[in-house]
Design a protein around this motif. Structure first.
Motif, PDB file in Angstrom:
ATOM      1  N   ASN A 123      48.727  66.566  75.444  1.00  0.00           N
ATOM      2  CA  ASN A 123      48.859  66.348  74.007  1.00  0.00           C
ATOM      3  C   ASN A 123      48.005  65.157  73.587  1.00  0.00           C
ATOM      4  OD1 ASN A 123      50.527  68.383  73.283  1.00  0.00           O
ATOM      5  ND2 ASN A 123      52.413  67.167  73.351  1.00  0.00           N
ATOM      6  N   ASN A 124      47.598  65.176  72.325  1.00  0.00           N
ATOM      7  CA  ASN A 124      46.893  64.032  71.736  1.00  0.00           C
ATOM      8  C   ASN A 124      45.711  63.585  72.589  1.00  0.00           C
ATOM      9  OD1 ASN A 124      48.700  64.021  69.633  1.00  0.00           O
ATOM     10  ND2 ASN A 124      50.095  62.617  70.666  1.00  0.00           N
ATOM     11  N   HIS A 125      44.860  64.532  72.923  1.00  0.00           N
ATOM     12  CA  HIS A 125      43.698  64.235  73.745  1.00  0.00           C
ATOM     13  C   HIS A 125      42.628  63.537  72.913  1.00  0.00           C
ATOM     14  CE1 HIS A 125      42.618  67.545  71.396  1.00  0.00           C
ATOM     15  NE2 HIS A 125      41.993  68.290  72.247  1.00  0.00           N
ATOM     16  N   PRO A 126      41.766  62.744  73.552  1.00  0.00           N
ATOM     17  CA  PRO A 126      40.673  62.112  72.817  1.00  0.00           C
ATOM     18  C   PRO A 126      39.655  63.151  72.371  1.00  0.00           C
ATOM     19  CG  PRO A 126      40.418  61.773  75.181  1.00  0.00           C
ATOM     20  CD  PRO A 126      41.763  62.398  74.981  1.00  0.00           C
ATOM     21  N   PRO A 127      38.918  62.871  71.302  1.00  0.00           N
ATOM     22  CA  PRO A 127      37.932  63.833  70.815  1.00  0.00           C
ATOM     23  C   PRO A 127      36.867  64.131  71.868  1.00  0.00           C
ATOM     24  CG  PRO A 127      38.318  62.105  69.196  1.00  0.00           C
ATOM     25  CD  PRO A 127      38.998  61.679  70.458  1.00  0.00           C
ATOM     26  N   ILE A 128      36.409  65.377  71.871  1.00  0.00           N
ATOM     27  CA  ILE A 128      35.354  65.794  72.790  1.00  0.00           C
ATOM     28  C   ILE A 128      34.056  65.945  72.006  1.00  0.00           C
ATOM     29  CG2 ILE A 128      34.530  67.771  74.129  1.00  0.00           C
ATOM     30  CD1 ILE A 128      37.228  68.128  75.236  1.00  0.00           C
ATOM     31  N   THR A 129      32.967  65.449  72.572  1.00  0.00           N
ATOM     32  CA  THR A 129      31.691  65.495  71.846  1.00  0.00           C
ATOM     33  C   THR A 129      30.603  66.245  72.591  1.00  0.00           C
ATOM     34  OG1 THR A 129      31.064  63.352  72.801  1.00  0.00           O
ATOM     35  CG2 THR A 129      32.179  63.317  70.659  1.00  0.00           C
ATOM     36  N   THR A 130      30.775  66.518  73.873  1.00  0.00           N
ATOM     37  CA  THR A 130      29.720  67.184  74.637  1.00  0.00           C
ATOM     38  C   THR A 130      30.263  68.413  75.356  1.00  0.00           C
ATOM     39  OG1 THR A 130      30.066  65.967  76.700  1.00  0.00           O
ATOM     40  CG2 THR A 130      28.634  64.944  75.043  1.00  0.00           C
ATOM     41  N   HIS A 131      29.356  69.338  75.663  1.00  0.00           N
ATOM     42  CA  HIS A 131      29.744  70.544  76.387  1.00  0.00           C
ATOM     43  C   HIS A 131      30.237  70.188  77.788  1.00  0.00           C
ATOM     44  CE1 HIS A 131      29.766  74.856  77.143  1.00  0.00           C
ATOM     45  NE2 HIS A 131      29.229  74.605  78.319  1.00  0.00           N
ATOM     46  N   GLN A 132      29.628  69.182  78.399  1.00  0.00           N
ATOM     47  CA  GLN A 132      30.038  68.757  79.732  1.00  0.00           C
ATOM     48  C   GLN A 132      31.493  68.289  79.731  1.00  0.00           C
ATOM     49  OE1 GLN A 132      27.602  65.654  81.389  1.00  0.00           O
ATOM     50  NE2 GLN A 132      28.524  65.802  83.423  1.00  0.00           N
ATOM     51  N   GLU A 133      31.886  67.588  78.680  1.00  0.00           N
ATOM     52  CA  GLU A 133      33.272  67.139  78.580  1.00  0.00           C
ATOM     53  C   GLU A 133      34.221  68.311  78.395  1.00  0.00           C
ATOM     54  OE1 GLU A 133      32.853  64.460  75.326  1.00  0.00           O
ATOM     55  OE2 GLU A 133      32.793  62.691  76.606  1.00  0.00           O
ATOM     56  N   ARG A 134      33.774  69.335  77.676  1.00  0.00           N
ATOM     57  CA  ARG A 134      34.618  70.517  77.489  1.00  0.00           C
ATOM     58  C   ARG A 134      34.810  71.264  78.814  1.00  0.00           C
ATOM     59  NH1 ARG A 134      35.821  71.275  72.345  1.00  0.00           N
ATOM     60  NH2 ARG A 134      34.481  70.423  70.708  1.00  0.00           N
TER      61      ARG A 134
END
Length: 311
Positions: free
Chosen positions: A56-67
């Motif tokens: 829950n309440n994960h930090p925002p993702i900005t890159t495909h690698q993070e996804r």
């Protein structure tokens, strides 16, 4: 007791999905998802909006690698957990294998011989751009038979499907549950199962507004990336789109040679447009797990409508 891979806390109960990752910047009363809106909490076991679930309440993702990294975290947690799938014929290990393969090969998303082209296009959008959401959805459907975040479900015939039925429909497990989930999210009155023959399920698949469902879904689920629709776009309009920066779903009619056509009068297929050569009248598109070309006239692209989403 298991340790959470994100916050480091130990799980209160290793037999459930009830762990809650609290951070001061994202309190329980101010939940924010990737798009910056308040659509509820994030986690497996039903997805966002299901209470205090894992991640829950994960930090925002900005890159495909993070996804992709988050997708792997979801898979690892599901495999470690003692939670059981509602699908008795397919193990968690088999699902994990197919998720990983699909995340590495988005172009191989396939509708088989089912009439689920729209849902295959939505699946490819998720795999290609939001593999973490795709993974969460797949695990939830496999574990619970539903995905609460987008009100998706798979009925009993799909839950108890066999490998022989998948082979008969020329589908993989992952494509079958994702597309069946979308089909039943679109259709609240009739039950769709990929195992049924197409003649008895066509009305269930198209349900209430095929194109409108995709448009409304993307507008709601990915509002920050949603651009809009364009009815009967010209070659000039299609050529102005940067397909490396946008994912474009198109409603078309496809003839026996896989070319877009205005005959018969009604559109019958959804594809992803990947490029245009307006001088030669060629439209490059994805469908049926492969790259295709539509050879038309420079005057008429034969595209009925498109939905544009930023990558």
């Amino acid at each position: 007791r298991e340790q959470c891979p994100l916050c480091g806390d130990f799980m209160d109960c290793e037999d459930s999905w009830t762990h809650y990752c609290y951070t001061p910047d994202n309190s329980e009363n101010n939940e924010t998802d990737d798009n910056g809106d308040n659509n509820g909490s994030y986690g497996l076991g039903g997805g966002r909006g299901n209470g205090n679930t894992f991640l829950n309440n994960h930090p925002p993702i900005t890159t495909h690698q993070e996804r992709i990294r988050r997708s792997e975290e979801f898979i690892a947690y599901y495999l470690r957990s003692s939670s059981n799938s509602v699908m008795p014929n397919f193990s968690k290990e088999e699902l994990a294998k197919q998720i990983r393969y699909r995340n590495g090969n988005p172009r191989l998303v396939n509708q088989g011989n089912c009439g689920t082209c729209l849902y295959a296009a939505l699946e490819k959008f998720l795999v290609e751009i939001h593999p973490d959401d795709f993974t969460e959805m797949a695990i939830s459907l496999h574990e619970l038979g539903r995905y609460d975040r987008w009100a998706l479900r798979i009925p009993n015939k799909t839950i108890y499907c066999t490998d022989e039925q998948l082979k008969d429909r020329k589908m993989t497990l992952i494509d079958a549950i994702i597309q069946t989930g979308f089909a039943n999210g679109n259709n609240k009155q009739l039950e769709y199962n990929f195992t049924d023959d197409e003649e008895t399920t066509w009305d269930k698949i198209k349900a209430s507004g095929y194109f409108n469902y995709a448009d409304n879904f993307l507008k709601y689920a990915y509002s920050n990336e949603y651009i809009g629709t364009k009815e009967k776009p010209t070659y000039e309009y299609l050529d102005s789109i940067d397909y490396k920066k946008e994912f474009v779903i198109a409603l078309v009619n496809v003839d026996d040679n896989n070319n877009f056509s205005t005959e018969p009068w009604f559109p019958n297929h959804f594809v992803q447009i990947t490029g245009v050569n307006k001088e030669s009248g060629i439209i490059y598109y994805w469908s049926w797990a492969s790259s295709q070309k539509s050879y038309g006239t420079p005057e008429e692209p034969s595209v009925y409508n498109i939905i544009r989403i930023r990558r």
